[in-house]
Design a protein around this motif. Structure first.
Motif, PDB file in Angstrom:
ATOM      1  N   SER A  92       0.822  -1.246  -0.018  1.00 47.69           N
ATOM      2  CA  SER A  92      -0.106   0.206   0.092  1.00 47.69           C
ATOM      3  C   SER A  92       0.777   1.544  -0.178  1.00 47.69           C
ATOM      4  O   SER A  92       1.693   1.158   0.730  1.00 47.69           O
ATOM      5  CB  SER A  92      -0.959   0.088   1.274  1.00 47.69           C
ATOM      6  OG  SER A  92      -1.637   1.153   1.463  1.00 47.69           O
ATOM      7  N   THR A  93       0.390   2.340  -0.800  1.00 42.54           N
ATOM      8  CA  THR A  93       1.100   3.599  -0.836  1.00 42.54           C
ATOM      9  C   THR A  93       0.656   4.059   0.676  1.00 42.54           C
ATOM     10  O   THR A  93      -0.474   3.895   1.194  1.00 42.54           O
ATOM     11  CB  THR A  93       0.578   4.437  -1.848  1.00 42.54           C
ATOM     12  OG1 THR A  93       1.052   3.881  -3.029  1.00 42.54           O
ATOM     13  CG2 THR A  93       1.197   5.823  -1.668  1.00 42.54           C
ATOM     14  N   THR A  94       1.689   4.732   1.055  1.00 44.45           N
ATOM     15  CA  THR A  94       1.479   5.171   2.852  1.00 44.45           C
ATOM     16  C   THR A  94       1.950   6.571   2.927  1.00 44.45           C
ATOM     17  O   THR A  94       2.926   7.077   2.340  1.00 44.45           O
ATOM     18  CB  THR A  94       2.364   4.157   3.485  1.00 44.45           C
ATOM     19  OG1 THR A  94       2.057   2.908   3.433  1.00 44.45           O
ATOM     20  CG2 THR A  94       2.159   4.652   4.927  1.00 44.45           C
ATOM     21  N   ILE A  95       1.251   7.256   3.852  1.00 46.70           N
ATOM     22  CA  ILE A  95       1.590   8.548   4.034  1.00 46.70           C
ATOM     23  C   ILE A  95       2.201   8.535   5.600  1.00 46.70           C
ATOM     24  O   ILE A  95       1.866   7.913   6.541  1.00 46.70           O
ATOM     25  CB  ILE A  95       0.235   9.378   4.335  1.00 46.70           C
ATOM     26  CG1 ILE A  95      -0.185   9.702   3.028  1.00 46.70           C
ATOM     27  CG2 ILE A  95       0.519  10.805   4.891  1.00 46.70           C
ATOM     28  CD1 ILE A  95      -1.586  10.556   2.965  1.00 46.70           C
TER      29      ILE A  95
ATOM     30  N   ASP B   3       0.470  -0.724  -5.103  1.00 48.91           N
ATOM     31  CA  ASP B   3      -0.830  -0.614  -5.319  1.00 48.91           C
ATOM     32  C   ASP B   3      -0.700   0.576  -6.566  1.00 48.91           C
ATOM     33  O   ASP B   3      -1.812   0.677  -7.149  1.00 48.91           O
ATOM     34  CB  ASP B   3      -1.792   0.037  -4.318  1.00 48.91           C
ATOM     35  CG  ASP B   3      -1.174   1.075  -3.319  1.00 48.91           C
ATOM     36  OD1 ASP B   3      -0.054   1.393  -3.571  1.00 48.91           O
ATOM     37  OD2 ASP B   3      -1.912   1.866  -2.997  1.00 48.91           O
ATOM     38  N   ILE B   4       0.362   1.322  -6.404  1.00 51.26           N
ATOM     39  CA  ILE B   4       0.538   2.064  -7.598  1.00 51.26           C
ATOM     40  C   ILE B   4       1.198   1.864  -8.707  1.00 51.26           C
ATOM     41  O   ILE B   4       1.084   1.844 -10.000  1.00 51.26           O
ATOM     42  CB  ILE B   4       1.059   3.591  -7.048  1.00 51.26           C
ATOM     43  CG1 ILE B   4       0.177   4.268  -6.004  1.00 51.26           C
ATOM     44  CG2 ILE B   4       1.568   4.585  -8.146  1.00 51.26           C
ATOM     45  CD1 ILE B   4      -1.299   4.939  -6.828  1.00 51.26           C
ATOM     46  N   ILE B   5       2.541   1.057  -8.361  1.00 52.19           N
ATOM     47  CA  ILE B   5       3.627   0.992  -9.290  1.00 52.19           C
ATOM     48  C   ILE B   5       3.502  -0.444 -10.048  1.00 52.19           C
ATOM     49  O   ILE B   5       3.986  -0.671 -11.012  1.00 52.19           O
ATOM     50  CB  ILE B   5       4.837   1.060  -8.694  1.00 52.19           C
ATOM     51  CG1 ILE B   5       5.173  -0.059  -7.737  1.00 52.19           C
ATOM     52  CG2 ILE B   5       5.161   2.477  -8.131  1.00 52.19           C
ATOM     53  CD1 ILE B   5       6.440  -0.226  -7.082  1.00 52.19           C
ATOM     54  N   ALA B   6       2.581  -1.299  -9.523  1.00 53.33           N
ATOM     55  CA  ALA B   6       2.789  -2.890  -9.884  1.00 53.33           C
ATOM     56  C   ALA B   6       2.184  -2.910 -11.367  1.00 53.33           C
ATOM     57  O   ALA B   6       2.036  -4.114 -11.724  1.00 53.33           O
ATOM     58  CB  ALA B   6       2.315  -3.797  -8.814  1.00 53.33           C
ATOM     59  N   ASP B   7       1.399  -2.118 -11.861  1.00 49.91           N
ATOM     60  CA  ASP B   7       1.023  -2.169 -13.090  1.00 49.91           C
ATOM     61  C   ASP B   7       1.763  -1.664 -14.286  1.00 49.91           C
ATOM     62  O   ASP B   7       1.305  -1.614 -15.360  1.00 49.91           O
ATOM     63  CB  ASP B   7      -0.682  -1.403 -13.290  1.00 49.91           C
ATOM     64  CG  ASP B   7      -1.690  -2.216 -12.326  1.00 49.91           C
ATOM     65  OD1 ASP B   7      -1.339  -3.380 -12.471  1.00 49.91           O
ATOM     66  OD2 ASP B   7      -2.543  -1.646 -11.806  1.00 49.91           O
ATOM     67  N   PHE B   8       2.989  -1.230 -13.732  1.00 50.60           N
ATOM     68  CA  PHE B   8       3.888  -0.306 -14.632  1.00 50.60           C
ATOM     69  C   PHE B   8       5.270  -1.104 -14.866  1.00 50.60           C
ATOM     70  O   PHE B   8       5.535  -1.770 -14.121  1.00 50.60           O
ATOM     71  CB  PHE B   8       4.003   0.988 -14.027  1.00 50.60           C
ATOM     72  CG  PHE B   8       2.807   1.809 -14.287  1.00 50.60           C
ATOM     73  CD1 PHE B   8       2.538   2.652 -15.343  1.00 50.60           C
ATOM     74  CD2 PHE B   8       2.066   1.702 -13.109  1.00 50.60           C
ATOM     75  CE1 PHE B   8       1.139   3.193 -15.316  1.00 50.60           C
ATOM     76  CE2 PHE B   8       0.675   2.441 -13.205  1.00 50.60           C
ATOM     77  CZ  PHE B   8       0.448   3.212 -14.089  1.00 50.60           C
ATOM     78  N   ALA B   9       5.756  -0.634 -15.828  1.00 46.46           N
ATOM     79  CA  ALA B   9       7.389  -0.772 -16.127  1.00 46.46           C
ATOM     80  C   ALA B   9       8.046   0.283 -15.460  1.00 46.46           C
ATOM     81  O   ALA B   9       7.835   1.530 -15.702  1.00 46.46           O
ATOM     82  CB  ALA B   9       7.755  -0.878 -17.334  1.00 46.46           C
TER      83      ALA B   9
END
Length: 323
Positions: free
Chosen positions: A76-79, A148-154
């Motif tokens: 998870s992206t986290t603050i 959750d943000i980066i795992a769909d990208f290269a």
């Protein structure tokens, strides 16, 4: 249940507290204002903390760019607490599942942001974790950019060149000069799992750009002939994670860590049977490695999540000797 993934969030980032520098670690970004660029193959600035962690610019709900660690093993992206204090409008709720850090568990809260912008990409209504105060606060960053943000990208990171980019698929030129390639799979938390070699012995690993140092369990250590009384081992500082728990560790030299055809030689690893290895599904008898960013500090590499391959450059050529 949708929040089940939070049981495993910050699998890797929980390790940062063990290895964080005592002073506040500021990334080496330019002090000039930065605007989030339009989506393209254009390289973006990459900050490197004194601890070695890669830091990129992220905007939350239209804010000025904030400094987030790229963490491939955080679900998870986290603050971080400091940024949370600067955003009083965030509506928090207690997660049904605790955070499993490197050394233990703690309750956490989540929030739904209106949007997150990074590398020209916009993500609407993501649910973000709100990290409680802990040792990771000393890093001086605003958050963690997770799977959750980066795992769909290269995702390409040029560590020596301090540049990075995130594209929906491999772009022309991304693999130029990257002569080593190895497949990986994404586990339930979307962390890359691959097979590496320690001193020639194959062991399973989690790719973790959020861990400053590479950590192996004692089963992995024993597979390469190490035991607690082996010569050359040195007592290391306790590993303190995001949950404030501490675990003892020792430091061990290794001859080579090999990823595909890429050799990393003359490095040291930490050895500890962290509780997080059990969370990741490993028993005490199964060798396991958390592959940290230290093994990529002198490399350019591409994590091709859509293609499920990790591509790595050779180390830079040594500078010629002066006559």
């Amino acid at each position: 249940m949708a929040l089940t993934r939070y049981r495993y969030s910050l699998v890797a980032f929980g390790l940062l507290g063990a290895l964080v520098v005592a002073e506040q670690a500021r990334a080496t970004f330019t002090e000039q204002p930065v605007t989030i660029a339009a989506p393209s193959a254009t390289m973006q600035p990459l900050g490197i903390l004194p601890s070695g962690h890669p830091v990129v610019q992220v905007s939350i709900d239209g804010s000025a760019p904030k400094r987030f660690v790229i963490d491939t093993a955080a679900s998870s992206t986290t603050i971080m607490p400091k940024l949370r204090a600067e955003m009083p409008g965030l509506v928090a709720k207690l997660s049904d599942d605790p955070l499993n850090g490197a050394g233990g568990r703690t309750d956490v809260e989540t929030t739904v942001a209106k949007k997150v912008e990074v590398a020209g990409h916009v993500f609407h209504s993501p649910e973000l974790m709100l990290l409680p105060p802990g040792p990771t606060d000393h890093l001086g960053v605003d958050g963690i950019l997770g799977a959750d943000i980066i795992a769909d990208f290269a995702v390409e990171m040029d560590m020596p060149g301090r540049r990075w980019r995130m594209t929906p698929k491999l772009e022309a030129g991304m693999l130029e000069g990257l002569n080593a390639s190895v497949p990986f799979v994404l586990d339930d938390m979307r962390a890359p799992r691959l097979t590496i070699r320690l001193n020639g012995v194959e062991v399973p690993a989690i790719l973790d750009t959020g861990a400053r140092g590479t950590i192996i369990n004692w089963a992995a250590a024993k597979s390469i002939g190490l035991s607690p009384d082996s010569p050359g081992l040195a007592k290391a500082s306790d590993i303190k994670g995001a949950t404030n728990h501490a675990m003892p560790s020792v430091e061990a030299p290794i001859d080579a860590l090999t990823i595909g055809d890429a050799n990393v030689e003359g490095r040291k690893v930490r050895v500890a049977d962290l509780p997080i290895f059990k969370v990741l599904g490993f028993t005490l008898q199964q060798p396991a490695v958390i592959l940290g960013i230290d093994m990529f500090a002198d490399r350019r590499f591409v994590i091709d999540h859509p293609g499920l391959r990790l591509h790595i450059s050779p180390p830079p050529a040594p500078a010629p000797k002066q006559p």
